[in-house]
Write a protein that holds these residues in place. Sequence first.
Motif, PDB file in Angstrom:
ATOM      1  N   PHE A  25      -5.297 -11.124  -1.242  1.00 32.83           N
ATOM      2  CA  PHE A  25      -4.429 -10.002  -0.893  1.00 32.83           C
ATOM      3  C   PHE A  25      -3.809 -10.163   0.476  1.00 32.83           C
ATOM      4  N   SER A  55      -1.751   4.899 -12.204  1.00 35.07           N
ATOM      5  CA  SER A  55      -1.226   3.566 -12.497  1.00 35.07           C
ATOM      6  C   SER A  55       0.206   3.635 -13.009  1.00 35.07           C
ATOM      7  N   MET A 115      -7.419  -1.974 -11.077  1.00 39.82           N
ATOM      8  CA  MET A 115      -6.608  -3.123 -10.684  1.00 39.82           C
ATOM      9  C   MET A 115      -5.844  -3.743 -11.851  1.00 39.82           C
ATOM     10  N   GLU A 121      -1.735  -4.859 -11.801  1.00 39.90           N
ATOM     11  CA  GLU A 121      -1.553  -6.152 -11.163  1.00 39.90           C
ATOM     12  C   GLU A 121      -0.279  -6.873 -11.601  1.00 39.90           C
ATOM     13  N   ILE A 134       5.688  -3.662  -6.653  1.00 37.80           N
ATOM     14  CA  ILE A 134       4.766  -3.339  -5.559  1.00 37.80           C
ATOM     15  C   ILE A 134       4.142  -4.596  -4.977  1.00 37.80           C
ATOM     16  N   THR A 135       3.680  -4.438  -3.769  1.00 35.45           N
ATOM     17  CA  THR A 135       2.821  -5.447  -3.169  1.00 35.45           C
ATOM     18  C   THR A 135       1.451  -4.810  -3.081  1.00 35.45           C
ATOM     19  N   ILE A 136       0.443  -5.570  -3.469  1.00 33.34           N
ATOM     20  CA  ILE A 136      -0.888  -4.996  -3.389  1.00 33.34           C
ATOM     21  C   ILE A 136      -1.565  -5.511  -2.125  1.00 33.34           C
ATOM     22  N   GLY A 156      -4.820  -5.579   0.394  1.00 30.44           N
ATOM     23  CA  GLY A 156      -6.251  -5.405   0.224  1.00 30.44           C
ATOM     24  C   GLY A 156      -6.992  -5.800   1.488  1.00 30.44           C
ATOM     25  N   ILE A 202      -7.975  -1.418  -1.963  1.00 24.09           N
ATOM     26  CA  ILE A 202      -6.678  -1.863  -2.451  1.00 24.09           C
ATOM     27  C   ILE A 202      -5.637  -0.816  -2.088  1.00 24.09           C
ATOM     28  N   PRO A 215      -1.791  -0.292  -3.045  1.00 24.57           N
ATOM     29  CA  PRO A 215      -0.516  -0.711  -3.617  1.00 24.57           C
ATOM     30  C   PRO A 215       0.620  -0.115  -2.775  1.00 24.57           C
TER      31      PRO A 215
END
Lengths: 590, 320, 342, 301, 314
Positions: free
Chosen positions: A39, A278, A297, A301, A306-308, A310, A558, A560
């Motif tokens: 991440f 979600s 997740m 995913e 989006i960018t996740i 972490g 996490i 998002p």
Amino acid sequence: GGGSTTEEKPKDEETTTETTETTETTETETAETESDALFDLAVTHDGEAIDGGMLKVAMVKDEPFAGIFLAELYEDAYDADIMAYASNSLFEVDGNFMITDEGIATLEVDQENNKVLVKIKEGVKWSDGNPLTIEDVMLPYLIIGHKDYTGVRYDTQFKNIIGAEEYNAGTADTISGLKKIDETTLEISFKTLSPSIFYGGDGLWTYAAPVHQIGDIPVAELVEHDAVRKNPVTLGAFKFDKIVPGESVQFVKNEHYWKGEPKLDGVIVQVVPSSSISVAIGSGEYDIVLSFNATKMPEIENYENITILGRPELYYSYLGFKVGKYDYENNVNVTDFEGSKMGDVKLRQAMGYALDIEAVSEIYYNNLRERANSLIPPVFESFYNGDLKGYTYDPEKAESILDEAGYVDVDGDGLREDPNGEKLEIRLAAMSGDATQEDIISYYLQNWKDVGLNVTLTTGRLIEFNSFYDKVQADDPEIDIFMGAWGTGTNPSPAGLYGSADQYNFSRYTSDELEGYVIGIDSPQAFDAEWRAEQFKAFQEHIEEVATTIPMQFRYEIVPVNKRVKNYSIDYSEPTELHEIELVSENPVK
Amino acid sequence: MWKTVVRRVLIMIPQLFVLSLIVFILAKFMPGDPFSGLITPETDPARIEELREKAGLNDPWYQQYARWIGNLVQGDLGKSYTFQRSVGDLIGEKALNTLWLSLVSVILLYLIAIPLGILAGRYNNSKLDKTIVLYSFISYAIPTFVLGLLFLYLFGYKLQWFPTVGSVSVGLDPGTFSWYIDKIYHLILPAFVFAVLGTTGVIQYLRSEIIDAKALDYVRTARSKGIPMRKVYSKHIFRNSLLPIAAFLGFTITGLLSGSVFIETIFGYPGMGQLFISSVLSRDYSVITALVMLFGFLALLGSLLSDIIMSIVDPRIRIE
Amino acid sequence: MKTTDELLRIKNLHTGFRIKDTYFDAVDNVSLSLRKNEILAIVGESGCGKSTLATSIIGLLDRNKTRIQGEILYKNKNLASMTEEELNEVRGLDISMIFQDPLSALNPLMRIGEQIEEGLIYHTKLTKEERKARVIELLNQVGIRNPERVARQFPHQLSGGMRQRVIIAIAISCKPQIIIADEPTTALDVTIQAQILDLLIDLQNETGAGIILITHDLGVVAEIADRVAVMYAGEIIEIAPVDVLFNDPKHPYTRSLFNSIPQMSQENARLNVIEGIVPSLMNLPREGCRFSSRISWIPEEAHEDNPTLHEISPGHFVRCTCWKHFHFKSDIGGSHHVYADQ
Amino acid sequence: MVSVTNDKDSNKVSSPPTGFQVIFREFIKDKLALVSLISIVLVTAFVFYMAYFVIDLNELMRVSLRDKFAEPGEKFILGADQGGRDIFGQLVVGAKNSLEIAIAVTVITGIFGIVVGLICGYFGGWIDNVIMRIIDFFITIPSLMLIIVFITVIPKYTQWHLILIISLFGWTGITRLVRSKALSESKRDYVNASKTLGTNDFVIIFREIMPNLSSILIVETTLNFAGNVGIETGLSYLGFGLPPDVPSLGNLVAYANNPKVLQEYWWCWAPAALFILIMMLAINYVGQAFRRAADAKQRLG
Amino acid sequence: MFMQINNLKVHYPVRGGFFNTVIDHIHAVDGISMEFDKGKAYGLVGESGCGKSTTGKSIIGLEKITSGNIIYEGEDVTNKRRDRKSAYNRDIQMIFQDSHSAMNPRKRVQDILAEPIRNFLKLSPQEERKRINELLAIVGMPEDSKLKYPHEFSGGQKQRLGIARAIATNPKLIIADEPVSALDLSVQAQVLNFMKDIQNEYGLTYLFISHDLGVVKHMCEHISIMYKGRFVETGATKEIFENPQHIYTKRLLSAIPEVSPTGRNARKRERINVETHYQKEHSLSFDESGRVFDLVPVSETHFVAASPNVKEVI
Ligand SMILES: Nc1ncnc2c1ncn2[C@@H]1O[C@H](COP(=O)(O)OP(=O)(O)OP(=O)(O)O)[C@@H](O)[C@H]1O
Ligand SMILES: Nc1ncnc2c1ncn2[C@@H]1O[C@H](COP(=O)(O)OP(=O)(O)OP(=O)(O)O)[C@@H](O)[C@H]1O
Ligand SMILES: [Mg+2]
Ligand SMILES: [Mg+2]
Ligand code: NI
């Protein structure tokens, strides 16, 4: 697009399997580097930023938020998450969570005299334009210490401030340990000082409260007052604008923000039920999602919008073994290995080896949780003992240890009896959670059954959070082992959790050696950082040896983030500057 | 009639008293308490114990009850531990949402059910009737949450016609026109599901009532007067069959209120039902007891309302 | 006093109910006529088809479950083949009906005045005020004392007798030519019955309408009827002017009926009994003399194969010729235990 | 000439018109109800047989991580859930549990409601008054909420607790119905006749009145039964239903809470949802047929 | 005279008001006295709701008696009536108006008939069966009706079964509450004939309740006319019909339609006369509250309600 399926991308699968292998074979260090690869800590979205814009933040929560927007009073972590957009701590901290000199206030510690000096910058203004005064820095102490205060923060740590108890008892009008030196300086006297002071511990309070707004409100009425609920005056990048109680908050930028005017027009924080989050992310309804559950997740995913982000969380979960009782008369933990069902270290170790935590981490958490090897999360680089092996999944070893220790199946029912040949039923208390939690616990029970141990659930079902800790703390005889978790906060000291007098030392294990480490870590001697780190490592090692508490999982947090968000980071060492956040398009990317 | 009302209200008092006793004792028997939820490594167990003592949770239950009921009589519902505010205010906020939801549901319910019931009754044994009856059976048989989830998914997530969270968008000023519109927009989806599920009873009742009415003597009298069939239906059959439905209004609303536990949970709609579930989970006694009492009270009020409506619309009761 | 203008002529009427996909005639080949100013009584045991006949005329039977064949001629139009809309032009205006049970024949939720007014709205061009006035007038006419108040009341506030008066008021509201009264007094006490019957007579004298009065009470018939039709098992078996019938009943059924009235009998004398029971609709004997099985002592040959109505004196018709063989059963002996009707 | 006497049937032994013949006739007429009845019986038998004699619960509830959300196919007819457990097996056992609960609740509330209702309706007076007040009370209390609170209170909680708790709040409806029917039945002359003929009150209640209410009781119990099938699933959905290691329809349907599962892993929830739907429909159809049999007015032409 | 009823009163409480308390009483039966001789039939006539059925029911023990007493064979049985299996209950039986609802539709005829036998007579199963057959023979029903259910019989047959049940225990008094009002004329005739037959055969006493004066006249030697829970006139049938004293009785008699069309106009005029008379005399014939006066003797057997002040009512 929300219509993607899980198995589409072989790439992810690769990473997944790779992780499993590494976690199974090597130390956690590898896992840690691995996680960095997994991440990002900050978004790297380029693009021309638009002027202003509203940042939409989702907070995953199935209940309404409490809505107490005052640092001294709130009790729900979600309130803190919301408040974060509007409030600003007096101190800034570095990657190790140590207070630096960069913040609104600076901290000078006088170890000799158990005193600290808090000095505030000049020219800092509240969101309503009033200047921050040193009285504002003192006010929180007077609130927390007040006899009408009903929060948890009036505790032993707070009583470390000289005069706090007298003030609380009503025998003093103010806290004698607080002394205004000049308009920008406050001196606080403590009974003792420890390294915790650098992490905001020992009774030090790191927020200011606006005297001009709430100074005259009686403490008893404060918590329900509009000044706390509806229009708090704050120091942060944004200020409260509109609140739909329990549901959402709208912030607008605070022109008076001491670090500069924020680039965004405002922020909207909205509570979103876990079941809808979600899909909502996929349809670009939110820019940032807080408290996103790692078990979800797989659902996000494959989203392209989006960018996740972490980061490892300040958290570990553990398996605890009851090996004694708390003596409430004398306030001390009494360890009794002989008299406890879980008294045999071999049994405890075997139970640790029998758990297939690795598989659970992989399948249910997509490796967003990992096998923990110690009681200090690896984020605390200097304290974390990466050399420990931990109890990695090894059923054969578990069986051989059990055989060795005399736990064998004598009556042929496939379940082991204790060394005396008596039936052995181990009662596990576990907390309830989502549907996944139930599956996971069933799986663990199954793991134990596979090595011949008959483990059953206390009360026959998972126990709801509140009652769980009630029972565990009360040493309920129905509980032999329990699965708990601690968020460590920024100060991972074992004090309060493993000390001989600590009620939260749920396994009730204490020994001279352990007590030595626990006390050592927070002793004045520990101002020597290296010595302190050593104590930490020894503590972790000791617990691994006695196996009264077996670490289970560390976890990742996490976040998002929609691809339109710029300048957002969750790095502990380089946290987001809220006023810097920008958006690159009018509407979230779908 | 007001005499009956007063009498009913007087009867309510002991009922509510018994209810309060039951729910209070039950709540006290719940394992854990709101303070056990405060546990973190930073919190001091001694402080928690102190708070518990301060809140009086260590007193025997009857003392706590006496205190609670004493406050209740003075209109003080106590304080929520999790929300740290007066239960009255807290519930007041949520109650409004739930009442809105129930209200819109009732309207939708009647909008759907009455025409269907009337059609099925009027043209009974026709294809149309059979379809309506099948529909009503299905809407009875389908579990609330299945329909709720399907609708949520379809209209909320997939088609995005309706919002899926909250009761109102933030940023609108309460009381403005757009605020009201936004509120209604937020509750249409749950209300619709709610309404669909509730239609069975009304449809079946109306249908059989109308079928029965068709054979009644006074309908025959009306027909023998030579007035058009349409009028016979509207003035005699429908009117007489609809009156009990109108009178059921009170019961319907209370029925919907208790169903709100499901609907609000599914749609994440912040009303009393959702508050109840989260209070049970967080052991927020004062909220639990207050909510149960409130629902009981509303149920009583509902039946009272029904009685009043009935006595207004039915001359046989109105004029003794 | 009475003219012979014919108001209604029923020709070969068959009214059948559908039971399990077959139609069974409850009214079987009935021909009748009603004259102006006349009270025609229809008598017979329960289930013989009296009400069915009456409701057939006014077309109130459920069309999905009944089959009407034959003609019901009113002003040269066949009511039996009219649509619902056409019938509505006739109902209430030309032909109206009075029902048996005054308790249930009024809408409990509507004011008396409204219920009377309803027919006026559709059949007259009266204004609202005129209608109101007419309602009061009607209530007066049926002998209700304070009509203004009653008009504003609801049915449950009235006694049975009052309600029956209201129903009569509804029936006469548009001055119909024909009134069909189906057992209008059965549910009432004798004193009230007498009042209602007197009222009917008075009304008829005023309006000159033809009345079809359905009853099973021969006393009532004797009290007000001009002509009497006796029905048995869906058929008319005897029809005659009232004094003719009462003085000289011919059909064995009619005669047995008269002899089973306690009032008529000598004190302590045994009442006459008709063997057997009225057969149910599905078991009706459809051939031969329908009454034959209940008078076993009349030889079978005495009945006609296809009994028809014979005019044995002017206006006096009798079905079948078996009446010529009739004598009372007790006359031919038998112990008193022999009323077994198995 | 046709004989009117019904000699030919007079030897035939028959039963009253409200008896089983009518019910039977009603079912023959209404094919849907017949099919429903047959399926209910078959499904129930199948489910109980499978759950008690074929399926090993331990084996079924064994978590198999590698089979997480396995698709329907050879290994699992209806696929697997999050824990890699066979949906079909859970469906069967869950159905058994739901049915068991529904049956138990129906029986308990039925018996209690009938006895109390009959006694109230027959005797009237103060017994009736007291019990009616209690029922009034029960009707106005928010039972779903109290059930939830109850469930959290019970320390060691099993299926039987659930049954008892639901029953505690479920008896009033049937009691009211039986009471009102018994009340009107007691006014009928055959009851008066029995009284004048020296028959004991309890004999009158249970031997005279009760059989005459049997049809309405059957109808009511059937419809109640349909409702009770739904209760467990609702509670399980909210998380207050059966313990987690007990397969349950509600838990299966609750999978639909997750939009991803709702859409992609439909086999987790759809079979249970369909099962509930079809079961309730079927029971309802049967109930309606009973109702028509009991109430001549509604009988099919 | 084997039975005597003295000043019988049955009052039903009327509840209402704020606390739903008893605010009033319906005086369904308000002080009536009767005497029964063996083998005779007593008629009780009156308009609907005047208290006829209540009288019957209270005598047999189905209603609570508010005051007054019942002397049966010299013994006061007022409060013993409600003891189900007492001899009194065996000796007094009832025939109900609606023969259909008076029989449990779920029981076969043999069980219906066996009910009183089992309760009152200790018979062996054989004897019981014999008795049932006997009863069926008495009421002229074939033996195989035993196995049938009530709905398989016609109204008249059912009424006969009701009679069979009532006479199963060899009662002395049978209270017949409108036993024929639901029946058609010809069936009514059967039942009436039959009731007379068994009365003669077994020396039964009837209390015959009816609103049909014709039927009562046919059946009874003695008639009581009831109005609002009280007797307005009581006497031998002949006396009542030929020499009615009370204005209410006269009105009732004049209202009965005669089964002959001749002279109906005269009858109508007569009716109207009586009615106007009745309206005019009404206040004289009843006391201020509209209650019927106490009975005063006209002859040895003939009594009429009259104001103590007014000797001659007419
Ligand atoms: N809607 C119906 N469906 C089927 N059969 C019917 C219906 N209405 C009446 N019948 C039957 O038709 C026959 C005649 O009935 P009808 O009501 O005309 O008799 P009635 O002479 O008026 O008797 P009562 O004196 O009892 O009113 C009876 O056998 C009855 O059972
Ligand atoms: N259980 C009861 N409670 C209250 N009032 C009653 C009750 N039973 C009868 N009454 C009233 O008592 C009065 C007498 O009733 P009863 O049934 O004896 O009259 P009846 O002469 O038999 O009438 P009918 O000819 O209609 O059978 C009526 O006014 C009735 O309303
Ligand atoms: Mg009729
Ligand atoms: Mg009566
Ligand atoms: Ni013939």
